[in-house]
Structures are given as C-alpha cells and as structure tokens.
Design a protein around this motif. Structure first.
Motif, PDB file in Angstrom:
ATOM      1  N   LYS A  20       1.040  -1.124   0.061  1.00  0.00           N
ATOM      2  CA  LYS A  20      -0.138   0.027  -0.043  1.00  0.00           C
ATOM      3  C   LYS A  20       0.791   1.149   0.266  1.00  0.00           C
ATOM      4  N   ASP A  21       1.994   1.284   0.743  1.00  0.00           N
ATOM      5  CA  ASP A  21       2.686   2.272   0.752  1.00  0.00           C
ATOM      6  C   ASP A  21       3.516   2.410  -0.580  1.00  0.00           C
ATOM      7  N   TRP A  22       3.901   1.458  -1.195  1.00  0.00           N
ATOM      8  CA  TRP A  22       4.792   1.320  -2.267  1.00  0.00           C
ATOM      9  C   TRP A  22       3.846   2.080  -3.583  1.00  0.00           C
ATOM     10  N   ASN A  23       2.727   1.868  -3.336  1.00  0.00           N
ATOM     11  CA  ASN A  23       1.613   2.469  -4.524  1.00  0.00           C
ATOM     12  C   ASN A  23       1.270   3.939  -4.211  1.00  0.00           C
ATOM     13  N   LYS A  24       1.581   4.289  -2.904  1.00  0.00           N
ATOM     14  CA  LYS A  24       1.402   5.839  -2.820  1.00  0.00           C
ATOM     15  C   LYS A  24       2.688   6.681  -3.063  1.00  0.00           C
ATOM     16  N   LYS A  25       3.941   5.964  -2.729  1.00  0.00           N
ATOM     17  CA  LYS A  25       5.303   6.735  -2.833  1.00  0.00           C
ATOM     18  C   LYS A  25       5.886   6.582  -4.315  1.00  0.00           C
ATOM     19  N   SER A  26       5.667   7.249  -5.271  1.00  0.00           N
ATOM     20  CA  SER A  26       6.366   7.182  -6.661  1.00  0.00           C
ATOM     21  C   SER A  26       7.768   7.745  -6.576  1.00  0.00           C
ATOM     22  N   ASP A  27       8.194   8.287  -5.717  1.00  0.00           N
ATOM     23  CA  ASP A  27       9.412   9.012  -5.598  1.00  0.00           C
ATOM     24  C   ASP A  27      10.424   7.892  -4.734  1.00  0.00           C
ATOM     25  N   SER A  28       9.935   6.744  -4.351  1.00  0.00           N
ATOM     26  CA  SER A  28      10.816   5.898  -3.494  1.00  0.00           C
ATOM     27  C   SER A  28      10.262   4.671  -3.849  1.00  0.00           C
ATOM     28  N   THR A  29      10.081   4.162  -5.044  1.00  0.00           N
ATOM     29  CA  THR A  29       9.571   3.109  -5.464  1.00  0.00           C
ATOM     30  C   THR A  29      10.631   2.006  -5.414  1.00  0.00           C
ATOM     31  N   LYS A  30      11.849   2.390  -5.754  1.00  0.00           N
ATOM     32  CA  LYS A  30      12.987   1.425  -5.677  1.00  0.00           C
ATOM     33  C   LYS A  30      13.169   0.884  -4.173  1.00  0.00           C
ATOM     34  N   ILE A  31      12.984   1.587  -3.179  1.00  0.00           N
ATOM     35  CA  ILE A  31      13.535   1.189  -1.854  1.00  0.00           C
ATOM     36  C   ILE A  31      12.117   0.462  -1.383  1.00  0.00           C
ATOM     37  N   SER A  32      10.859   0.953  -1.682  1.00  0.00           N
ATOM     38  CA  SER A  32       9.909   0.015  -1.417  1.00  0.00           C
ATOM     39  C   SER A  32       9.766  -1.364  -1.842  1.00  0.00           C
ATOM     40  N   ALA A  33      10.152  -1.347  -3.191  1.00  0.00           N
ATOM     41  CA  ALA A  33      10.280  -2.601  -4.043  1.00  0.00           C
ATOM     42  C   ALA A  33      11.261  -3.734  -3.272  1.00  0.00           C
ATOM     43  N   LYS A  34      12.322  -3.240  -2.728  1.00  0.00           N
ATOM     44  CA  LYS A  34      13.283  -3.994  -2.106  1.00  0.00           C
ATOM     45  C   LYS A  34      12.793  -4.339  -0.742  1.00  0.00           C
ATOM     46  N   GLU A  35      12.066  -3.436  -0.138  1.00  0.00           N
ATOM     47  CA  GLU A  35      11.500  -4.150   1.290  1.00  0.00           C
ATOM     48  C   GLU A  35      10.486  -5.089   0.993  1.00  0.00           C
ATOM     49  N   ILE A  36       9.822  -4.833  -0.027  1.00  0.00           N
ATOM     50  CA  ILE A  36       8.683  -6.077  -0.387  1.00  0.00           C
ATOM     51  C   ILE A  36       9.168  -7.136  -0.722  1.00  0.00           C
ATOM     52  N   TYR A  37      10.340  -6.988  -1.651  1.00  0.00           N
ATOM     53  CA  TYR A  37      11.018  -8.467  -2.062  1.00  0.00           C
ATOM     54  C   TYR A  37      11.680  -9.104  -0.516  1.00  0.00           C
ATOM     55  N   ALA A  38      12.228  -8.120   0.221  1.00  0.00           N
ATOM     56  CA  ALA A  38      12.866  -8.797   1.513  1.00  0.00           C
ATOM     57  C   ALA A  38      11.696  -9.377   2.195  1.00  0.00           C
ATOM     58  N   MET A  39      10.384  -8.669   2.474  1.00  0.00           N
ATOM     59  CA  MET A  39       9.366  -9.362   2.997  1.00  0.00           C
ATOM     60  C   MET A  39       9.059 -10.672   2.405  1.00  0.00           C
ATOM     61  N   LEU A  40       8.898 -10.671   1.008  1.00  0.00           N
ATOM     62  CA  LEU A  40       8.423 -11.924   0.353  1.00  0.00           C
ATOM     63  C   LEU A  40       9.397 -13.181   0.397  1.00  0.00           C
ATOM     64  N   HIS A  41      10.741 -12.573   0.576  1.00  0.00           N
ATOM     65  CA  HIS A  41      11.951 -13.584   0.998  1.00  0.00           C
ATOM     66  C   HIS A  41      11.674 -14.391   1.918  1.00  0.00           C
ATOM     67  N   LYS A  42      11.514 -13.694   3.016  1.00  0.00           N
ATOM     68  CA  LYS A  42      11.416 -13.881   4.542  1.00  0.00           C
ATOM     69  C   LYS A  42      10.364 -14.820   4.700  1.00  0.00           C
ATOM     70  N   LYS A  43       9.177 -14.502   4.221  1.00  0.00           N
ATOM     71  CA  LYS A  43       7.763 -15.325   4.016  1.00  0.00           C
ATOM     72  C   LYS A  43       7.794 -16.672   3.570  1.00  0.00           C
ATOM     73  N   SER A  44       8.483 -16.651   2.066  1.00  0.00           N
ATOM     74  CA  SER A  44       8.773 -17.789   1.384  1.00  0.00           C
ATOM     75  C   SER A  44       9.716 -18.635   2.139  1.00  0.00           C
ATOM     76  N   SER A  45      10.888 -18.158   2.687  1.00  0.00           N
ATOM     77  CA  SER A  45      11.656 -19.036   3.478  1.00  0.00           C
ATOM     78  C   SER A  45      10.844 -19.610   4.696  1.00  0.00           C
ATOM     79  N   SER A  46      10.338 -18.743   5.441  1.00  0.00           N
ATOM     80  CA  SER A  46       9.519 -19.472   6.477  1.00  0.00           C
ATOM     81  C   SER A  46       8.387 -20.347   6.429  1.00  0.00           C
TER      82      SER A  46
END
Length: 210
Positions: free
Chosen positions: A9-35
C-alpha cells in the motif's frame, strides 16, 4: 492486513521511493517464502516420525498384528524391501524440501527465488500424488489379504453368488475411494494453506519483476 500488504500500500502511494519500497517488499516476500518452506520441511519430518511410529508400535504391542503380518508376508525380505522403499521416498522428499529451504534462504535474486518457489510446489505436488497412489494400493491390498487370510470371510465368499460378490467388491472399492478422499483432504489441509501462501508470494514476485 499484514506487514506485506502495508508495504504494498505504501509502495503504491510513494512514486519517488519506488525502488526502496520494492526492495522492502522483496525482502518481506523472501522472508515469508523461507519461513513457509521451513514449516513444510518440519511437517515432513513430523510425518516421517508419524509413519515410523504407526508401523513400529503395533509390531511391539500387538500379537494379532504380528500374526497377520506373518500370514501376508511369509518372506520377511519382501516386507523389509517395501519398508525401505517407502521410507526412502519420504527421506528423499525431506531432503528436497531441505534443499529448497536452503536455496531460498541464500538467494538474493528475485528470479532464483521464483524458481525455488516453483520447485517447492512441484515437490509437494508429486509427493502428495505419490502418497495418494500408495494409499490406494495399500487399501486394496489390505482388503484383499484381509479377506484371503480370514477363514470366516473367505469360506463365505466361496459360496457367494455373483451378485453378492459384485456387491462385496463394490463396497471394497467404495471404502477405498472414501479412504483416499480422506487422505487427500488431510493433505489439502496440511499442505494446501501453505502452498496457497507460497503461490501468492510467487505472484507478487512476478509483479515486481515486470
């Protein structure tokens, strides 16, 4: 709403910080998938222990079970080979899940993570299919040998009409179908929810790759 949904939701709102948010989302997906894969691995260990106990405990505590085994398997080597084969399949499955977990844990590449998720889904799919086939064969063999080596039943079948035999075998197949259905529902409940979450992570990763 979980942490991943908040990040999206935060990623969709912040167009100027897309790269940072994308990395955060990937990290969360990585953590969840590993778990999730780690949980699948622990479940497989639990299942291995469960089946060992199911097969071993009656051997020590039930003389009737031992007598039945002696009747069906006059050659003990056959029973040993069947058990070795069955447990080898489960151990291979455990090993493959362990490898999948290690692969997901160390990767920092979205494409490789997606490949590991797909591989994990295939492992579970083939393992469940194998167990359903084995359950069907085991149930039919159990009914067959149960009838053959129970004098009271086998004597009655000798004198049964073709209609009665049809009904008896129909009931046997129906019982097998119900047993396999219950087995399938068990695996659907045990692995289905986790695989659904893993599949969701895979779809989210595909979106990040676009």
């Amino acid at each position: 709403m979980d942490e991943l949904d908040l990040l999206k939701k935060d990623w969709n709102k912040k167009s100027d910080s897309t790269k940072i948010s994308a990395k955060e989302i990937y990290a969360m997906l990585h953590k969840k998938s590993s778990s999730i894969v780690k949980t699948l691995f622990y479940i497989s260990i639990g299942e291995l222990v469960f089946w060992i106990l199911i097969n071993v405990l009656p051997y020590f505590f039930s003389q009737a079970y031992n007598n039945q085994i002696d009747l069906v398997y006059s050659n003990k080597n056959v029973l040993t080979l069947i058990n070795v084969f069955s447990y080898s399949i489960i151990l291979i499955f455990v090993y493959l899940l362990f490898k999948a977990h290690k692969s997901i844990s160390v990767t920092d590449n979205a494409k490789k993570l997606m490949e590991s998720i797909l591989k994990t889904r295939k492992i579970i799919k083939y393992y469940v299919l194998y167990n359903l086939i084995v359950a069907s064969i085991a149930m039919l063999m159990g009914l067959y040998f149960g009838i053959k080596f129970t004098p009271e039943v086998s004597d009655k079948l000798t004198d049964a009409s073709s209609t009665e035999l049809f009904i008896i075998f129909g009931v046997c197949f129906l019982m097998t179908a119900i047993f396999v259905l219950c087995f399938w529902l068990f695996y659907k409940l045990l692995y289905g929810l986790l695989l659904k979450r893993l599949n969701r992570n895979y779809k989210e990763l595909k979106k990040l790759e676009v």
